[in-house]
Design a protein around this motif. Structure first.
Motif, PDB file in Angstrom:
ATOM      1  N   LEU B 127       0.846  -1.156   0.076  1.00 15.09           N
ATOM      2  CA  LEU B 127      -0.065  -0.168  -0.093  1.00 15.09           C
ATOM      3  C   LEU B 127       0.795   1.292   0.167  1.00 15.09           C
ATOM      4  CD1 LEU B 127      -2.468  -1.214   2.844  1.00 15.09           C
ATOM      5  CD2 LEU B 127      -2.989  -1.166   0.478  1.00 15.09           C
ATOM      6  N   LYS B 128       0.443   2.302  -0.616  1.00 10.95           N
ATOM      7  CA  LYS B 128       1.185   3.531  -0.640  1.00 10.95           C
ATOM      8  C   LYS B 128       0.323   4.641  -0.196  1.00 10.95           C
ATOM      9  CE  LYS B 128       4.066   5.186  -3.295  1.00 10.95           C
ATOM     10  NZ  LYS B 128       4.075   6.063  -4.254  1.00 10.95           N
ATOM     11  N   ILE B 129       0.912   5.541   0.591  1.00  7.81           N
ATOM     12  CA  ILE B 129       0.312   7.045   0.898  1.00  7.81           C
ATOM     13  C   ILE B 129       1.114   7.753  -0.041  1.00  7.81           C
ATOM     14  CG2 ILE B 129      -0.076   8.482   3.066  1.00  7.81           C
ATOM     15  CD1 ILE B 129       0.775   6.594   4.784  1.00  7.81           C
ATOM     16  N   LYS B 130       0.271   8.947  -0.476  1.00  2.00           N
ATOM     17  CA  LYS B 130       0.957   9.613  -1.530  1.00  2.00           C
ATOM     18  C   LYS B 130       2.142  10.188  -0.913  1.00  2.00           C
ATOM     19  CE  LYS B 130      -0.826  14.112  -1.786  1.00  2.00           C
ATOM     20  NZ  LYS B 130       0.303  15.058  -1.774  1.00  2.00           N
ATOM     21  N   SER B 131       3.106  10.299  -1.813  1.00  2.00           N
ATOM     22  CA  SER B 131       4.327  10.946  -1.554  1.00  2.00           C
ATOM     23  C   SER B 131       4.951  11.386  -2.759  1.00  2.00           C
ATOM     24  CB  SER B 131       5.062   9.817  -0.880  1.00  2.00           C
ATOM     25  OG  SER B 131       6.716   9.990  -0.921  1.00  2.00           O
ATOM     26  N   MET B 132       5.036  12.642  -2.765  1.00  2.00           N
ATOM     27  CA  MET B 132       5.950  13.060  -3.999  1.00  2.00           C
ATOM     28  C   MET B 132       7.223  12.699  -4.092  1.00  2.00           C
ATOM     29  SD  MET B 132       3.262  14.892  -5.104  1.00  2.00           S
ATOM     30  CE  MET B 132       4.441  15.510  -6.532  1.00  2.00           C
ATOM     31  N   THR B 133       7.773  12.515  -2.796  1.00  2.00           N
ATOM     32  CA  THR B 133       9.395  11.922  -2.870  1.00  2.00           C
ATOM     33  C   THR B 133       9.280  10.646  -3.632  1.00  2.00           C
ATOM     34  OG1 THR B 133       9.495  13.185  -0.800  1.00  2.00           O
ATOM     35  CG2 THR B 133      11.282  11.624  -1.505  1.00  2.00           C
ATOM     36  N   THR B 134       8.347   9.870  -3.465  1.00  2.00           N
ATOM     37  CA  THR B 134       8.298   8.631  -4.064  1.00  2.00           C
ATOM     38  C   THR B 134       8.082   8.783  -5.700  1.00  2.00           C
ATOM     39  OG1 THR B 134       5.958   8.145  -3.773  1.00  2.00           O
ATOM     40  CG2 THR B 134       7.789   7.061  -2.113  1.00  2.00           C
ATOM     41  N   GLU B 135       7.206   9.909  -5.937  1.00  2.00           N
ATOM     42  CA  GLU B 135       7.051  10.147  -7.443  1.00  2.00           C
ATOM     43  C   GLU B 135       8.293  10.720  -7.926  1.00  2.00           C
ATOM     44  OE1 GLU B 135       4.110  10.194  -9.263  1.00  2.00           O
ATOM     45  OE2 GLU B 135       2.583   9.886  -7.628  1.00  2.00           O
ATOM     46  N   GLU B 136       9.048  11.683  -7.243  1.00  2.00           N
ATOM     47  CA  GLU B 136      10.225  11.915  -7.613  1.00  2.00           C
ATOM     48  C   GLU B 136      11.263  10.918  -8.024  1.00  2.00           C
ATOM     49  OE1 GLU B 136      12.124  14.542  -4.720  1.00  2.00           O
ATOM     50  OE2 GLU B 136      14.207  14.230  -5.651  1.00  2.00           O
ATOM     51  N   ILE B 137      11.072   9.879  -7.481  1.00  2.00           N
ATOM     52  CA  ILE B 137      12.276   8.856  -7.621  1.00  2.00           C
ATOM     53  C   ILE B 137      11.859   7.718  -8.754  1.00  2.00           C
ATOM     54  CG2 ILE B 137      13.651   9.127  -5.629  1.00  2.00           C
ATOM     55  CD1 ILE B 137      12.499   6.789  -4.419  1.00  2.00           C
ATOM     56  N   GLY B 138      10.579   7.922  -9.050  1.00  2.00           N
ATOM     57  CA  GLY B 138       9.657   6.871  -9.950  1.00  2.00           C
ATOM     58  C   GLY B 138       9.708   5.416  -9.106  1.00  2.00           C
ATOM     59  N   LEU B 139       9.364   5.656  -7.939  1.00  2.00           N
ATOM     60  CA  LEU B 139       9.445   4.361  -7.247  1.00  2.00           C
ATOM     61  C   LEU B 139       8.530   3.260  -7.694  1.00  2.00           C
ATOM     62  CD1 LEU B 139      10.393   2.573  -4.569  1.00  2.00           C
ATOM     63  CD2 LEU B 139       8.720   3.874  -3.362  1.00  2.00           C
ATOM     64  N   ASN B 140       7.261   3.662  -7.929  1.00  2.00           N
ATOM     65  CA  ASN B 140       6.279   2.549  -8.546  1.00  2.00           C
ATOM     66  C   ASN B 140       6.774   1.908  -9.673  1.00  2.00           C
ATOM     67  OD1 ASN B 140       4.632   3.622  -6.397  1.00  2.00           O
ATOM     68  ND2 ASN B 140       3.010   4.440  -7.799  1.00  2.00           N
ATOM     69  N   GLY B 141       7.469   2.672 -10.637  1.00  2.00           N
ATOM     70  CA  GLY B 141       7.968   1.682 -11.684  1.00  2.00           C
ATOM     71  C   GLY B 141       8.767   0.771 -11.127  1.00  2.00           C
ATOM     72  N   ALA B 142       9.633   0.883 -10.547  1.00  2.00           N
ATOM     73  CA  ALA B 142      10.875   0.145  -9.582  1.00  2.00           C
ATOM     74  C   ALA B 142      10.057  -0.933  -8.943  1.00  2.00           C
ATOM     75  CB  ALA B 142      11.674   0.846  -8.912  1.00  2.00           C
ATOM     76  N   LEU B 143       9.071  -0.729  -8.447  1.00  2.00           N
ATOM     77  CA  LEU B 143       8.383  -1.757  -7.400  1.00  2.00           C
ATOM     78  C   LEU B 143       7.672  -2.719  -8.578  1.00  2.00           C
ATOM     79  CD1 LEU B 143       6.767   0.163  -4.713  1.00  2.00           C
ATOM     80  CD2 LEU B 143       8.226  -1.373  -4.141  1.00  2.00           C
ATOM     81  N   GLU B 144       7.185  -2.351  -9.666  1.00  2.00           N
ATOM     82  CA  GLU B 144       6.572  -3.116 -10.355  1.00  2.00           C
ATOM     83  C   GLU B 144       7.460  -3.961 -11.386  1.00  2.00           C
ATOM     84  OE1 GLU B 144       4.510  -0.023 -12.319  1.00  2.00           O
ATOM     85  OE2 GLU B 144       2.578  -0.253 -11.115  1.00  2.00           O
ATOM     86  N   ALA B 145       8.676  -3.405 -11.808  1.00  2.00           N
ATOM     87  CA  ALA B 145       9.630  -4.086 -12.443  1.00  2.00           C
ATOM     88  C   ALA B 145      10.143  -5.232 -11.347  1.00  2.00           C
ATOM     89  CB  ALA B 145      10.993  -3.331 -12.622  1.00  2.00           C
ATOM     90  N   ALA B 146       9.998  -4.968 -10.228  1.00  2.00           N
ATOM     91  CA  ALA B 146      10.570  -6.241  -9.325  1.00  2.00           C
ATOM     92  C   ALA B 146       9.382  -7.102  -9.120  1.00  2.00           C
ATOM     93  CB  ALA B 146      10.991  -5.632  -8.012  1.00  2.00           C
ATOM     94  N   GLY B 147       8.167  -7.070  -9.768  1.00  2.00           N
ATOM     95  CA  GLY B 147       7.138  -7.975  -9.526  1.00  2.00           C
ATOM     96  C   GLY B 147       6.248  -7.477  -8.217  1.00  2.00           C
ATOM     97  N   ILE B 148       6.244  -6.153  -7.827  1.00  2.00           N
ATOM     98  CA  ILE B 148       5.498  -5.830  -6.637  1.00  2.00           C
ATOM     99  C   ILE B 148       4.421  -4.966  -7.153  1.00  2.00           C
ATOM    100  CG2 ILE B 148       5.487  -4.625  -4.358  1.00  2.00           C
ATOM    101  CD1 ILE B 148       8.352  -5.840  -4.146  1.00  2.00           C
ATOM    102  N   ARG B 149       3.148  -5.259  -6.965  1.00  2.00           N
ATOM    103  CA  ARG B 149       2.123  -4.389  -7.055  1.00  2.00           C
ATOM    104  C   ARG B 149       1.903  -3.040  -6.033  1.00  2.00           C
ATOM    105  NH1 ARG B 149      -3.626  -5.018  -9.561  1.00  2.00           N
ATOM    106  NH2 ARG B 149      -3.800  -2.711  -9.639  1.00  2.00           N
TER     107      ARG B 149
END
Lengths: 257, 509, 218
Positions: B127-149
């Motif tokens: 689960l994610k809480i809104k975080s501009m910092t995680t947007e800044e680093i493109g975290l969701n893309g990295a998680l998805e690439a590692a097979g995590i939704r």
């Protein structure tokens, strides 16, 4: 007469763009100040304060203009400038520019000279309300007018209600409040040509507000804003005109455009 | 990009690939619905903010305190970060350090994988809480690439995620969408064909959709609004309750925070919890604030990690004029008041940080090449500085960054471009009275062929060449008057001198 | 390596600040920060109560003043108004405050899915801030875990009048000694402004908030 009842010798810094594009504003400033009993002089060597350069990122190219300005006006009792953005630039940047120049060794005493001069430099409306202590110039201008608060005058110079209080005293004037008068018109110097689409979108909102007042004339303390607003109105074929506040206070209808 | 549709469907918020601001703005300005949405949203929130700020007679004193606390923190950032680490660790948290976005992504992905395993989660999700910092680093893309939704749980971020979109505002990321658009997205992506379209219906749909995830998913990732050095605590400011859900129900919590999120002491929140809600959403207080320190027995996650990230913040700190940018508490008030943002919305800035703060933060966090148009995406009106709760002098930083852009672009052959040449020429002209007068005469002659008389007989110009063409795109320009001011002045002096001479009197000036 | 990242970042900070700092130096500079903002509002007790009530009602919370001996029936009333039949209480909630005949369960560290079965939670709180309409919970006696006041749809909260402060700085004065507790500031029911900037209730978190305002507790 000034607040103390003394006649001052006021130096006019017309600014490069007023000199070239809006001489009627300078003429109106002279007329108003002479009517109040003051003497106006015009140091002939003046050119430009350097605002456009600094605001576009060309700080170094603007540096030589600082000692030039000081040289022209150092002995002035008061300097009047019919452009709030130019005064804002000088107040915000000249001290640092002077310190930088002095540090090169080529301009001894420049920082102190700037510090001594700047408090004597006034935007036109603030010269009247703050230095001379007058709001009623006994002007006549029987037209429907709306006032736009130029950003630098509003926020950097904190002109407040000064310009409006001057306009309110004008005989016969029908002063209509402008909705969103504090919202930027979209000129922004070179912004108008580097970001023409956004500048135009901002101008559209300003023009809508202007048209909603049914004013004949839009006024402000800066011809830069007015040039932008008038240019948009003219392109739309709308007969609303713009006039610098000095020209309204001079009560001179012949100089309207 | 071929037209407004394609420009909007995949907004590029990576400064390395985003189009320059004027081009992006050009496309977005053609979207009338977007402009209407942004006009409406920014007007509403401007008014709300103005109202609640006017209630506080000590607003200016709060701003000064906020500014000084932040400046003080940055000047002692090493000591405070160490203090935070020590206190957080003592309370059972685990602190990690990341130099850049890449490192931060790696650490978070690793921690998430570890947690999913430890918590014996049936599916690899977080689960994610809104975080501009995680947007800044493109975290969701990295998680998805590692097979995590990753499931975004903020309503706006949910809207963005389900709509395959990008955030356009740091506080209200879906500000550019209206109710109908949101309704369409929910209907489609949540598979709710009979969904009503009132805001209440939409909020209900989001509540049900997310609730089952809150009760089930054991790992969450958050950002942080403030890190408290004195206690090792973390503070999150939110409205919807999804923050509280993610911070208390899961077994593992991973918090990602820029090193600029630190404040010295617990009591400093008395300043920021007044400045932030009023500036961000125009409320006296936002619905929920959560402050926790480390790990508690029988209350909240059993495992808590903080990832402290630099990602160029130290280089911003090193710039004496730019470092006040780090005062930012991410309220978004500057975006709400900005007359430029109002016309284009956030995507035009090509970065997760948009509006005035974006125009100064993105070029400093990124290399100048990638974001060189952003410092110019402003008319320097100063409204942002007026509303900034921590008194960041954004216009001054913009001017400073423009200088840096010019210095950067004027190296080598860059100095031979038309603009720097024109600026140098004009500077030389302004340094001499005679050159200036000559230039005035030249301009006056040059515009003659371009001028046409209008209905009232006055000459106007409707077209200008080259760089100046941007003006005449939508505006006319009056032709130069026949006489400059100084020519008039000299004429008047000559006339007066003649009068005085013929009258035999002294020159009264 | 992790140690490298830490020392590199600290080193970059020190280089940017042209020197290392420590907490002793920081403390001196910290004391110089001007704090001319308002700490106290100078309202009377009645004005404070009225202001808090007004602010809470503005957020669509319900406020019921009652005497201490009326608390059990006020709690019953609040639960009935919401139609709550399964009620969660913190393990250390004062039993004498509860009405008879209501099905209450103690929160013995229940799992999230189990918490979801409850319609309401009844708790005490630490304090309230009148100016902002805020309640503060810290998981102290009778206040419960954070999850307990989050999952059920109704939160009934007992607030003593003496625990109302006027301003946010006053609240932080009172909270200073328990700064490491898990703190939740609640200012009205959950809301969002993400749909066309209208504040709408009830995304997550309790959609109903009832505050029972008592002079003191027996």
């Amino acid at each position: 007469m000034s607040r103390e009842g003394v006649s001052l010798r006021i130096s006019l810094f017309i600014t490069c763009y007023n000199d070239t594009l809006f001489p009627s504003t300078g003429q109106a400033v002279v007329r108003v100040l002479e009517r109040l009993g003051h003497t106006v002089d015009f140091p002939a060597g003046q050119t430009c304060c350097g605002q456009m350069h600094v605001n576009t990122g060309y700080w170094d190219e603007a540096l030589p203009l600082v000692p030039r300005f000081v040289e022209q006006f150092r002995d002035s009792e008061a300097v009047v400038v019919p452009s709030s953005s130019c005064v804002a630039h000088m107040r915000e940047h000249y001290p640092a520019m002077a310190r930088q120049l002095e540090a090169t060794g080529k301009h001894p005493g420049l920082a102190a000279a700037v510090e001594s001069l700047l408090p004597r430099v006034y935007e036109f409306s603030e010269l009247l309300t703050k230095r001379l202590g007058v709001t009623d110039l006994q002007s006549l201008f029987p037209h429907r007018v709306t006032y736009h608060a130029s950003c630098h005058g509003l926020r950097v110079l904190q002109l407040g209600d000064g310009p409006r209080s001057l306009l309110e005293c004008v005989r016969g004037i029908d002063l209509v409040p402008l909705p969103g008068l504090e919202q930027c018109c979209g000129f922004g110097g070179t912004f108008a040509i580097k970001n023409p689409d956004v500048s135009t979108a901002m101008l559209d909102e300003k023009l809508e507000a202007v048209l909603s007042t049914n004013a004949e004339i839009v006024t402000a303390c800066d011809n830069s804003c007015l040039m932008h607003i008038h240019g948009g109105l003219h392109r739309r074929g709308v007969p609303v005109r713009t006039m610098h506040i000095a020209e309204i206070l001079a009560g001179d209808e012949d100089s309207t455009r | 990009m071929s037209g407004p549709k394609s420009a909007l469907s995949q907004p590029k918020l990576d400064p390395r690939t985003a189009p320059a601001f004027p081009k992006a703005a050009h496309n977005l300005l053609r979207d009338a619905q977007l402009r209407k949405n942004v006009h409406h949203a920014t007007s509403v929130i401007q008014n709300k903010r103005a109202r609640v700020v006017s209630e506080l007679p000590d607003w200016e004193q709060l701003r000064v305190a906020g500014q000084r606390i932040r400046e003080h923190t940055m000047a002692h950032l090493d000591a405070y970060l160490e203090q935070f680490e020590q206190n957080c660790t003592r309370a059972g948290g685990i602190v990690h350090w990341a130099r850049n976005a890449e490192e931060a992504r790696q650490i978070v992905v690793h921690l998430a994988q570890q947690a999913i395993q430890e918590n014996a989660q049936p599916a690899p999700e977080i689960l994610k809480i809104k975080s501009m910092t995680t947007e800044e680093i493109g975290l969701n893309g990295a998680l998805e690439a590692a097979g995590i939704r990753p499931y975004e749980t903020d309503l706006a971020e949910l809207i963005i995620q389900l709509g395959h979109d990008k955030p356009s505002h740091i506080v209200v990321p879906a500000l550019h969408k209206n109710r109908q658009q949101i309704h369409e997205i929910f209907r489609r992506e949540m598979n709710l064909p009979n969904l009503g379209s009132s805001p209440e219906d939409l909020a209900d749909a989001a509540r049900l959709f997310l609730r089952e995830k809150f009760l089930r998913v054991a790992t969450a990732i958050s950002g942080a609004n403030f890190l408290i050095a004195e206690t090792g605590g973390v503070c999150i400011v939110e409205s919807e309750g999804n923050g509280r859900m993610c911070l208390t129900l899961p077994r593992t919590l991973i918090t990602v925070a820029g090193i600029d999120k630190v404040i010295p002491r617990f009591r400093d929140l008395e300043v920021f919890l007044q400045l932030l809600p009023r500036s961000a959403t125009g409320e006296r207080m936002n619905p929920y604030n959560s402050i926790w320190t480390g790990v508690y027995e029988n209350d909240g996650p059993r495992s808590f990690h903080v990832v402290l990230m630099d990602n160029a913040r130290t280089s911003v700190l090193a710039d004496s004029e730019g470092r006040q940018t780090l005062n930012c508490i991410r309220c978004g008030a500057c975006q709400n008041i900005c007359p430029v943002y109002r016309e284009t919305g956030g995507h035009a800035y090509g970065s997760v940080y948009a509006g005035p703060i974006g125009a100064i933060l993105t070029p400093q966090l990124q290399q100048m090449e990638h974001a060189r148009s952003l410092p110019y995406a402003s008319s320097l009106c100063g409204a942002c500085y007026e509303v900034c709760p921590v008194r960041i002098n954004i216009p001054e930083i913009l001017v400073h960054l423009r200088h840096r852009v010019v210095q950067h672009d004027s190296k080598g052959f860059g100095a031979l471009r038309p603009e720097p040449i024109a600026m140098k020429v004009m500077s030389r002209i302004f340094q001499s009275e005679s050159r200036f007068r000559a230039a005035q005469r030249l301009a006056r002659n040059a515009d003659r062929p371009l001028a046409r008389k209008d209905k009232t007989g006055k000459p106007w110009i409707h077209w200008l060449p080259g760089m100046l063409g941007g003006w005449t795109q939508s505006r006319d320009l009056q032709a130069l008057p026949d006489q400059t001011f100084r020519e008039w002045w000299e004429q008047r002096n000559r006339a007066e001198a003649k009068t005085n001479t013929s009258a035999g009197g002294t020159n009264g000036g | 390596m992790a140690a490298d990242a830490r020392s590199e970042i600290l080193s970059a900070i020190r280089s940017a600040n042209r020197g290392a700092t420590d907490l002793t130096h920081a403390e001196l500079d910290y004391a110089e920060i001007p704090r001319d903002y308002t700490r106290h509002a100078g309202l009377s007790r009645d004005e404070t109560i009225a202001l808090l009530t007004e602010r809470l009602v503005d957020y669509n919370a319900h406020v019921f003043p009652c005497g201490a001996d009326q608390l059990p029936s006020a709690i019953r009333e609040a639960l009935q108004q919401h139609g709550a039949s399964h009620v969660l209480i913190p393990g250390d909630f004062p039993r004498n405050l509860l009405p008879d005949g209501v099905d209450v369960t103690s929160d013995t560290n229940l799992a999230p899915a189990e918490l979801d079965r409850f319609d309401a939670a009844v708790t005490l709180c630490t304090l309230a801030v009148a100016e902002t309409g805020t309640l503060v919970l810290q998981g102290l006696a009778g206040q419960g875990r954070r999850a307990a006041t989050l999952v059920p749809d109704l939160h009934v909260c007992v607030l003593r009048v003496e625990d109302i402060v006027n301003t946010v700085p006053e609240a932080f004065d009172r909270l200073a000694s328990t700064a490491r507790r898990p703190l939740t500031f609640v200012s009205g029911p959950s809301a969002t402004a993400d749909i066309e900037m209208t504040r709408i209730k009830g995304v997550h978190g309790p959609r109903q908030l009832y505050i029972l305002l008592v002079q003191s507790l027996i």
